[in-house]
Write a protein that holds these residues in place. Structure first.
Motif, PDB file in Angstrom:
ATOM      1  N   GLU A   1       0.834  -1.196   0.000  1.00 13.45           N
ATOM      2  CA  GLU A   1       0.000   0.000   0.000  1.00 13.45           C
ATOM      3  C   GLU A   1       0.870   1.247   0.000  1.00 13.45           C
ATOM      4  O   GLU A   1       1.886   1.316   0.693  1.00 13.45           O
TER       5      GLU A   1
ATOM      6  N   TYR B   1      -3.147   0.455  -3.877  1.00 13.51           N
ATOM      7  CA  TYR B   1      -2.943  -0.883  -3.314  1.00 13.51           C
ATOM      8  C   TYR B   1      -2.478  -1.785  -4.446  1.00 13.51           C
ATOM      9  O   TYR B   1      -3.210  -2.002  -5.416  1.00 13.51           O
TER      10      TYR B   1
ATOM     11  N   ILE C   1     -14.505  -7.442   1.757  1.00 15.19           N
ATOM     12  CA  ILE C   1     -13.528  -7.778   2.786  1.00 15.19           C
ATOM     13  C   ILE C   1     -12.538  -6.626   2.899  1.00 15.19           C
ATOM     14  O   ILE C   1     -12.009  -6.165   1.885  1.00 15.19           O
ATOM     15  N   PRO C   2     -12.260  -6.114   4.107  1.00 18.92           N
ATOM     16  CA  PRO C   2     -11.274  -5.032   4.236  1.00 18.92           C
ATOM     17  C   PRO C   2      -9.933  -5.434   3.626  1.00 18.92           C
ATOM     18  O   PRO C   2      -9.546  -6.604   3.667  1.00 18.92           O
ATOM     19  N   LEU C   3      -9.215  -4.474   3.080  1.00 19.00           N
ATOM     20  CA  LEU C   3      -7.929  -4.784   2.470  1.00 19.00           C
ATOM     21  C   LEU C   3      -6.980  -5.444   3.457  1.00 19.00           C
ATOM     22  O   LEU C   3      -6.215  -6.337   3.091  1.00 19.00           O
ATOM     23  N   ALA C   4      -7.051  -5.037   4.709  1.00 22.31           N
ATOM     24  CA  ALA C   4      -6.162  -5.602   5.716  1.00 22.31           C
ATOM     25  C   ALA C   4      -6.474  -7.057   6.037  1.00 22.31           C
ATOM     26  O   ALA C   4      -5.659  -7.745   6.658  1.00 22.31           O
ATOM     27  N   ALA C   5      -7.639  -7.549   5.613  1.00 20.35           N
ATOM     28  CA  ALA C   5      -8.049  -8.916   5.941  1.00 20.35           C
ATOM     29  C   ALA C   5      -8.092  -9.831   4.716  1.00 20.35           C
ATOM     30  O   ALA C   5      -8.637 -10.937   4.787  1.00 20.35           O
ATOM     31  N   GLN C   6      -7.532  -9.403   3.608  1.00 19.49           N
ATOM     32  CA  GLN C   6      -7.564 -10.215   2.391  1.00 19.49           C
ATOM     33  C   GLN C   6      -6.725 -11.484   2.554  1.00 19.49           C
ATOM     34  O   GLN C   6      -5.652 -11.471   3.148  1.00 19.49           O
TER      35      GLN C   6
ATOM     36  N   PHE D   1     -13.091   0.299  -3.953  1.00 26.21           N
ATOM     37  CA  PHE D   1     -12.449  -0.300  -2.797  1.00 26.21           C
ATOM     38  C   PHE D   1     -11.871   0.823  -1.933  1.00 26.21           C
ATOM     39  O   PHE D   1     -11.963   1.997  -2.277  1.00 26.21           O
ATOM     40  N   GLU D   2     -11.259   0.456  -0.813  1.00 27.24           N
ATOM     41  CA  GLU D   2     -10.658   1.467   0.062  1.00 27.24           C
ATOM     42  C   GLU D   2      -9.570   2.250  -0.665  1.00 27.24           C
ATOM     43  O   GLU D   2      -9.342   3.431  -0.383  1.00 27.24           O
ATOM     44  N   LYS D   3      -8.898   1.595  -1.579  1.00 29.13           N
ATOM     45  CA  LYS D   3      -7.840   2.204  -2.368  1.00 29.13           C
ATOM     46  C   LYS D   3      -7.989   1.737  -3.816  1.00 29.13           C
ATOM     47  O   LYS D   3      -8.734   0.784  -4.097  1.00 29.13           O
TER      48      LYS D   3
ATOM     49  N   ASN E   1     -12.148   1.578 -10.147  1.00 27.39           N
ATOM     50  CA  ASN E   1     -11.687   0.938  -8.907  1.00 27.39           C
ATOM     51  C   ASN E   1     -10.399   0.142  -9.053  1.00 27.39           C
ATOM     52  O   ASN E   1      -9.861  -0.363  -8.059  1.00 27.39           O
TER      53      ASN E   1
END
Length: 244
Positions: free
Chosen positions: A159, A164, A174-179, A198-200, A217
């Motif tokens: 990131e 990302y 799913i949050p990026l941190a939990a992929q 997505f978040e990023k 995205n």
């Protein structure tokens, strides 16, 4: 050739003071990688004033003729430049094969025979279990320690600002941190068909396309280099991007 700058989709931005060069799936094409690295050097020299980061989105091996040469080139680059090397789905075969020769059945259909050949190991077109065991042992003996460390230390994602970088993509919802590892290296349809942000902004490879795919995205930079002869590199700086 570098395209003129365009706004990064959906208002996402690279970190201030940094230009990121991201390179798509190489698949054993050391010749194309050498050309692209020279083009990146020329682009950065022509546009100085910011730090450069080189990101490689995985699938360095298989299919093309010189996977070993690609990895050696990237190792040398990483010793003198700031680089991020991500893991693709193909690299998983290299990590598993010495301990699980049975995967040769699948790996040979994806270019594993060509990768072994680049390390000086000759294989028949369809190795049986006995030959697969011999090949796994030979590969374990032949793999340089620097290459072993390279494959082992590959990152699953990276990131930077609103960007990302990942090999295959991410699972929507799913949050990026939990992929998961599997999704970041293998996912296709659920990710590619998702239209929401997505978040990023996701910069990825894995799914070959004729041209880079630019979506609100995501941006896909896998242009099937091993067959097309086109290895794609995108640069992103501030709120803009272009191609080298």
């Amino acid at each position: 050739m570098t395209t003129s700058a365009q706004p990064i989709p959906s208002g996402f931005r690279a970190p201030d003071g940094m230009r990121i060069y991201a390179v798509g799936d190489i698949h054993g094409r050391a010749d194309l990688l050498q050309e692209k690295l020279a083009a990146i050097e020329a682009h950065h020299a022509a546009h100085p004033g910011v730090d450069a980061l080189r990101v490689f989105v995985g699938d360095y091996i298989d299919r093309g003729a010189d996977s070993c040469g690609v990895v050696e080139m990237l190792i040398e680059l990483g010793r003198r430049e700031r680089c991020v090397f991500l893991r693709g789905n193909h690299e998983a075969y290299v990590l598993d094969f010495p301990h699980n020769p049975k995967i040769m059945t699948a790996w040979r259909t994806l270019g594993g025979i060509e990768t072994l050949a680049s390390y000086g190991i000759a294989a028949s077109p369809e190795p049986d279990p006995a030959e697969s065991l011999e090949l796994a042992n030979a590969f374990e003996r032949s793999l340089p320690e620097s290459h072993r460390v390279f494959y082992r230390d590959l990152l699953l994602s990276y990131e930077a600002g609103g960007l990302y970088f990942v090999h295959a993509g991410v699972r929507p919802g799913i949050p990026l941190a939990a992929q998961s590892v599997a999704d970041r290296t293998w996912i296709r349809h659920e990710f590619l068909n998702h239209e929401g942000l997505f978040e990023k902004l996701i910069i990825h490879g894995h799914t070959p396309a004729t041209e880079p795919e630019i979506r609100p995205n995501r941006i896909n930079i896998d242009t099937r280099a091993f067959a097309s002869g086109r290895l794609t590199c995108i640069w992103l700086e501030g709120g803009n991007f272009g191609f080298v």
